[in-house]
Scaffold this active site. Structure first.
Site: not given
Lengths: 484, 119
Positions: B74-77
């Site tokens: 979720e760090r991606d976003i």
């Protein structure tokens, strides 16, 4: 922060060579061969180890005395031919493209028997490296199986005008009666289907009779004789089960064959092993003393080191002799004569077309092997091996297994091949050799990469010399080999 | 072609193609290329997805799965949101949607609370 830079030129992947006083490039992405002039040489030299923008490249070419328009045209030509690439226009590596699923069959190799009257010590079908599992299976092909094979070939050769059957063994002539009947049936069946058919056969020559020779000649059956050379060489490995050599038996039979079979070339196929590396002498004997039209050589296929394996030194000596025969081949060709050293002829044929292979050969693609029981396999070297069954002549080709085999064998699936300039011709090498050596048909045959590159370079140079000094020979070669 | 002499069939086909290209091209076609995406050197070594730059370690783990990632997927976003110049993947947090991520304090746990934004 990303710095945007002007795109730069770099050289495409090619193998450069000189021959006959000219410079050439073999363009790897295409398999194309070009003779290049000094202007091209200048561009390629400039891009050796460095990249230049269009403006810089043109500026340097102009500084050497070329008109700007000329320099521009030169760069444009090289770019369009894809001998140089502009920075980001580098082609992105493609995922291996599978051949069309309905790729039409062209040839079947019928193993009419897996029995043999010889017991050659290095044989891949019976020796230490055999992968066949013939226990409990038929030893001789029946006519029903052979006819079903012919029917399958015709049905699967969609769109082809001509098909081919190779008879193989074991010793093929131990089932000559079947061979005769199949030829009659196949002639009839292909004619009814509106296709032409050609035949070839591989034999150890021990069972040839004048009647058989007449039959082979009448039916235009190409003959390849597996043999190793003069008596002491032949009898080293090509022996009967009691250890007796086979030369004395085959010699008179070969003379009959070569004297009376006039419709197709008669070829000898030599297996090189430890101690059997005197290529030039073997060639002379088979070509000059016995009269074979063509003589081809291949190192024996072995897994781990066997007593008869060729080691690196043996191969180096073989290659040195290949080169001296290759020189002879060129001398003959410059005089417009045919020499008969198959290893050169075959490579030259491929260079003429500019093949760029997805797979090393047609195995499992346009060609399949049929075992005596009717099992299909990628080629004759895999017949009777349960691990490589690819369907049955009665039920057809097993498309799933075929797809798996072809996906593995695709050159782009072979990591090691990606940086090799010889891959358009080699494509990783023999599937069977890879399986015996590495246990995987999709493994690149890394043990002979250097030899392949050297050999390809030798043949490219021959090709280059001919293109300069006797281009007419190459044209006639195309016609003679039916390459056009 | 003027400088390359085709000496096999494949080369002849290239020769024909080049002749056709020449015939079709404008006489003074510009040989310099436009500036396009991804042209910087050295070229990025990462897989090309919707995003141009990735922090290593949160696409797949050493075993090819996602269980052992050093950062949550979720760090991606947030990486797109905070550090990337790419303008379209996340709401404009400077001008129009400054609070779009305010309900999501710990991305690994409550990334589902990220607001949908309707421009």
């Amino acid at each position: 922060m990303t710095v945007m830079q002007a795109p730069t030129y770099r050289r495409a992947e090619y193998h450069g060579f000189d021959a006959g006083g000219s410079d050439f490039v073999y363009l790897v992405s295409a398999g194309a061969i070009f003779e290049i002039d000094t202007d091209v040489r200048a561009v390629l030299d400039r891009l050796d180890g460095q990249e230049l923008t269009h403006a810089a490249l043109v500026r340097e070419l102009v500084a050497e005395g070329r008109a700007a328009e000329e320099a521009d045209g030169l760069v444009r030509e090289l770019r369009q031919a894809r001998l140089i690439h502009l920075g980001h226009a580098m082609p992105v590596a493609q995922v291996p493209q599978a051949p069309p699923a309905d790729f039409p069959l062209q040839a079947l190799v019928l193993n009419v028997t897996n029995q043999c009257n010889l017991a050659c010590t290095y044989c891949y079908e019976f020796g230490a490296d055999k992968i066949a599992t013939p226990a409990g299976k038929p030893k001789y092909m029946t006519l029903d199986t052979a006819m079903a094979s012919v029917d399958l070939l015709i049905a699967e050769a969609v769109g082809r005008k001509s098909v081919h059957i190779t008879f193989f063994g074991g010793e093929t002539l131990m089932n000559f009666k079947l061979l005769r009947d199949v030829v009659a049936y196949a002639n009839h069946a292909t004619a009814a289907a509106g296709k032409a058919i050609t035949y070839s056969l591989t034999t150890n020559a021990t069972l040839l009779t004048p009647e058989i020779v007449t039959f082979l000649s009448d039916n235009r059956v190409g003959v390849t004789v597996s043999m190793d050379g003069p008596p002491e060489v032949q009898d080293k490995h090509r022996v009967y089960k009691n250890g007796k050599g086979s030369y004395a038996v085959i010699e008179p039979r070969l003379r009959t064959l070569i004297a009376h079979h006039k419709t197709r070339a008669i070829t000898a196929r030599v297996t090189l092993t430890e101690g059997v590396t005197d290529v030039v002498r073997i060639f002379r004997h088979l070509k000059d003393d016995l009269g074979f039209h063509e003589v081809g050589f291949a190192p024996v296929t072995t897994g781990e080191e066997r007593a008869y394996s060729l080691d690196g030194n043996g191969m180096d000596s073989v290659l040195a002799q290949f080169n001296s025969l290759a020189d002879e081949w060129l001398e003959y060709a410059l005089r417009g004569e045919s020499h008969g050293f198959t290893n050169v002829s075959e490579t030259i044929s491929e260079l003429i077309s500019g093949v760029n292979k997805s797979h090393p050969c047609g195995a499992g693609l346009g060609l399949m092997g049929v075992s005596p029981s009717g099992d299909l396999s990628p080629c004759h070297r895999f017949t009777d091996a349960d691990t490589h069954t690819m369907g049955h002549v009665s039920s057809g080709i097993d498309r799933a297994k075929q797809g798996e085999f072809l996906a593995k064998g695709h050159v782009e699936a072979k990591y090691d091949c990606q940086s090799c300039w010889a891959r358009p011709l080699c494509a990783g090498g023999c599937h069977h050799e890879a399986f015996v050596r590495y246990g995987d048909t999709g493994h690149a045959n890394l043990h002979y990469c250097d030899w392949i590159r050297q050999w390809t370079d030798t043949c490219l140079r021959i090709y280059g010399v001919l293109s300069v000094r006797n281009p007419g020979f190459l044209e006639r070669f195309v016609e003679r080999k039916g390459l056009s | 072609m003027k400088h390359l002499r085709a000496i096999n069939k494949k080369a002849q086909r290239i020769d024909e193609a080049v002749t056709q290209m020449e015939a079709a091209a404008a006489p003074n076609a510009d040989m310099e290329e436009d500036v396009v995406a991804l042209q910087q050197a050295p070229r990025p070594h990462v897989p090309m997805g919707c995003s141009l730059s990735f922090s290593p370690g949160w696409e797949v783990d050493a075993s090819g799965g996602t269980a052992g990632l050093c950062q949550p997927v979720e760090r991606d976003i947030y990486d797109c949101y905070v550090t990337c110049f790419w303008p379209v993947q996340v709401p404009d947090h400077v001008n129009y949607s400054p609070d779009w991520a305010s309900n999501c304090a710990t991305a690994t746990k409550d990334w589902r609370s990220l607001d949908l934004v309707f421009p």
